[in-house]
Write a protein that holds these residues in place. Structure first.
Motif, PDB file in Angstrom:
ATOM      1  N   LEU A 199       0.827  -1.204   0.000  1.00  0.00           N
ATOM      2  CA  LEU A 199       0.000   0.000   0.000  1.00  0.00           C
ATOM      3  C   LEU A 199       0.863   1.257   0.000  1.00  0.00           C
ATOM      4  O   LEU A 199       0.536   2.257  -0.653  1.00  0.00           O
ATOM      5  CB  LEU A 199      -0.921  -0.011   1.230  1.00  0.00           C
ATOM      6  N   GLY A 200       1.992   1.237   0.733  1.00  0.00           N
ATOM      7  CA  GLY A 200       2.883   2.395   0.732  1.00  0.00           C
ATOM      8  C   GLY A 200       3.476   2.651  -0.648  1.00  0.00           C
ATOM      9  O   GLY A 200       3.596   3.795  -1.083  1.00  0.00           O
ATOM     10  N   GLY A 201       3.855   1.586  -1.380  1.00  0.00           N
ATOM     11  CA  GLY A 201       4.383   1.767  -2.733  1.00  0.00           C
ATOM     12  C   GLY A 201       3.357   2.354  -3.682  1.00  0.00           C
ATOM     13  O   GLY A 201       3.659   3.215  -4.509  1.00  0.00           O
ATOM     14  N   TYR A 207       1.431   9.625  -5.706  1.00  0.00           N
ATOM     15  CA  TYR A 207       1.929  10.979  -5.429  1.00  0.00           C
ATOM     16  C   TYR A 207       2.855  11.455  -6.535  1.00  0.00           C
ATOM     17  O   TYR A 207       2.770  12.596  -6.981  1.00  0.00           O
ATOM     18  CB  TYR A 207       2.678  10.976  -4.091  1.00  0.00           C
ATOM     19  N   ILE A 208       3.740  10.572  -7.040  1.00  0.00           N
ATOM     20  CA  ILE A 208       4.656  10.976  -8.108  1.00  0.00           C
ATOM     21  C   ILE A 208       3.879  11.256  -9.397  1.00  0.00           C
ATOM     22  O   ILE A 208       4.185  12.169 -10.152  1.00  0.00           O
ATOM     23  CB  ILE A 208       5.719   9.875  -8.316  1.00  0.00           C
ATOM     24  N   LEU A 259      11.519   3.355 -11.406  1.00  0.00           N
ATOM     25  CA  LEU A 259      11.982   3.454 -10.019  1.00  0.00           C
ATOM     26  C   LEU A 259      13.191   4.376  -9.906  1.00  0.00           C
ATOM     27  O   LEU A 259      13.246   5.268  -9.055  1.00  0.00           O
ATOM     28  CB  LEU A 259      12.324   2.056  -9.491  1.00  0.00           C
ATOM     29  N   SER A 260      14.174   4.205 -10.809  1.00  0.00           N
ATOM     30  CA  SER A 260      15.362   5.060 -10.760  1.00  0.00           C
ATOM     31  C   SER A 260      15.005   6.508 -11.076  1.00  0.00           C
ATOM     32  O   SER A 260      15.502   7.438 -10.447  1.00  0.00           O
ATOM     33  CB  SER A 260      16.411   4.534 -11.753  1.00  0.00           C
ATOM     34  N   ALA A 265      14.078  12.168  -9.363  1.00  0.00           N
ATOM     35  CA  ALA A 265      13.218  13.349  -9.354  1.00  0.00           C
ATOM     36  C   ALA A 265      12.937  13.812  -7.925  1.00  0.00           C
ATOM     37  O   ALA A 265      12.998  15.003  -7.611  1.00  0.00           O
ATOM     38  CB  ALA A 265      11.916  13.046 -10.087  1.00  0.00           C
ATOM     39  N   VAL A 266      12.643  12.867  -7.022  1.00  0.00           N
ATOM     40  CA  VAL A 266      12.371  13.232  -5.626  1.00  0.00           C
ATOM     41  C   VAL A 266      13.621  13.818  -4.970  1.00  0.00           C
ATOM     42  O   VAL A 266      13.546  14.769  -4.182  1.00  0.00           O
ATOM     43  CB  VAL A 266      11.876  11.992  -4.855  1.00  0.00           C
TER      44      VAL A 266
END
Length: 317
Positions: A199-201, A207-208, A259-260, A265-266
């Motif tokens: 769920l966190g992923g 959000y991204i 993922l990378s 970006a974050v």
């Protein structure tokens, strides 16, 4: 070659990601628990090593060699190039390179690397889950007929009531029962932890996705030509209208996996850099949204190259 093997083993299991310049990227991905309907078992969550030939040098390998061999950065760079060359020679077509505890790398004639991961140890075992058969309640039968008082005997013996007997367990059986109960609780804890991570992923991906760039059209101003018409000034050069400006991106970096790109970006956004991530041509790109006149695109590109220190940055419309 042995140095790079040691580097992969130490950094991968400590940081869960390891970049080998000019070779690729190793990472540990977590897979949550899942239910096998055929065998009626709940498979425990597991970790697996994943390899991709795309890489973004973060300087970790050079820093590790410099600290390991007590070298200055210039000498450590030459050592790194030598170790990478030996690593590539060990991956000739048809040859396999063993990475103990991680897996096996093998090259082909096309220059591609194929990775065969090892199974990482997992503590919890499969939990058998059997279907529950619900039994229908029995239909009560009619009560027996009560004979008349004349037909009943004078005294009816009443059997003694049976007392509940508590089962007696040996110390070995009690220890076994406690171990089974604790093991079941531990297995369910792993299942709940895997669901929370999943769920966190999904929340992070949502959000991204909301950070995607949105092009906002420039406001259009309507001027009444019948009022306050200014006199033409032949000495002033004509200024292009605001509506002639265009929106485009200055691409800083591009990745083959999301993922990378999301991590980069974050990380840049945490540095107060106005960057976004989007996908185009099967690549995930980290870029700066820009809006300017067409004549200013070259100057904007040069300005962003100097600002971010990336000479390979390019424009994309």
């Amino acid at each position: 070659m042995l140095i790079l093997q040691q580097y992969i083993q130490e950094v991968l299991f400590r940081q869960r990601i390891c970049v080998v310049p000019h070779i690729g990227t190793f990472s540990i991905q977590h897979f949550p628990a899942r239910y096998n309907a055929g065998a009626q078992t709940l498979l425990p969550p597991r970790d697996q090593v994943v390899f991709t030939q795309s890489w973004q040098d973060d300087g970790s390998c050079l820093e590790w060699i410099a600290l390991k061999e007590n070298l200055v950065p210039a000498v450590a760079q030459r050592k790194l190039e030598k170790y990478i060359e030996e690593f590539r020679e060990a991956l000739q077509p048809g040859q396999a390179l063993e990475l103990p505890g991680i897996g096996k790398l093998q090259g082909d004639f096309a220059g591609n690397l194929h990775f065969h991961p090892e199974e990482l140890p997992v503590d919890p075992a499969d939990i058998p889950i059997a279907p529950i058969q619900r039994e229908e309640p029995a239909v009560p039968s009619a009560p027996p007929a009560i004979p008349p008082a004349s037909a009943m005997p004078a005294e009816v013996p009443v059997p003694p009531s049976a007392e509940a007997v508590e089962p007696v367990m040996t110390p070995e059986e009690e220890n076994t029962l406690e171990a089974v109960t604790e093991g079941s609780i531990f297995r369910w804890w792993w299942a709940v932890a895997g669901a929370v991570i999943l769920l966190g992923g999904l929340a992070a991906w949502w959000y991204i996705g909301r950070q995607a760039p949105v092009n906002i059209p420039a406001p259009v101003v309507t001027i009444d030509s019948t009022k306050h018409r200014p006199a033409p000034d032949s000495s002033r050069a004509a200024t292009p209208a605001v509506s002639d400006s265009i929106s485009y991106f200055v691409v800083l970096e591009e990745f083959q996996d999301s993922l990378s790109a999301a991590k980069k970006a974050v990380k840049r956004q945490s540095w107060k850099q106005n960057v976004v991530m989007y996908r185009r041509d099967n690549l995930y790109k980290v870029a700066v949204p820009v809006r300017s006149l067409p004549i200013d695109t070259t100057s904007e590109l040069q300005e962003n190259r100097s600002k971010f220190g990336i000479n390979k940055a390019y424009l994309e419309y």
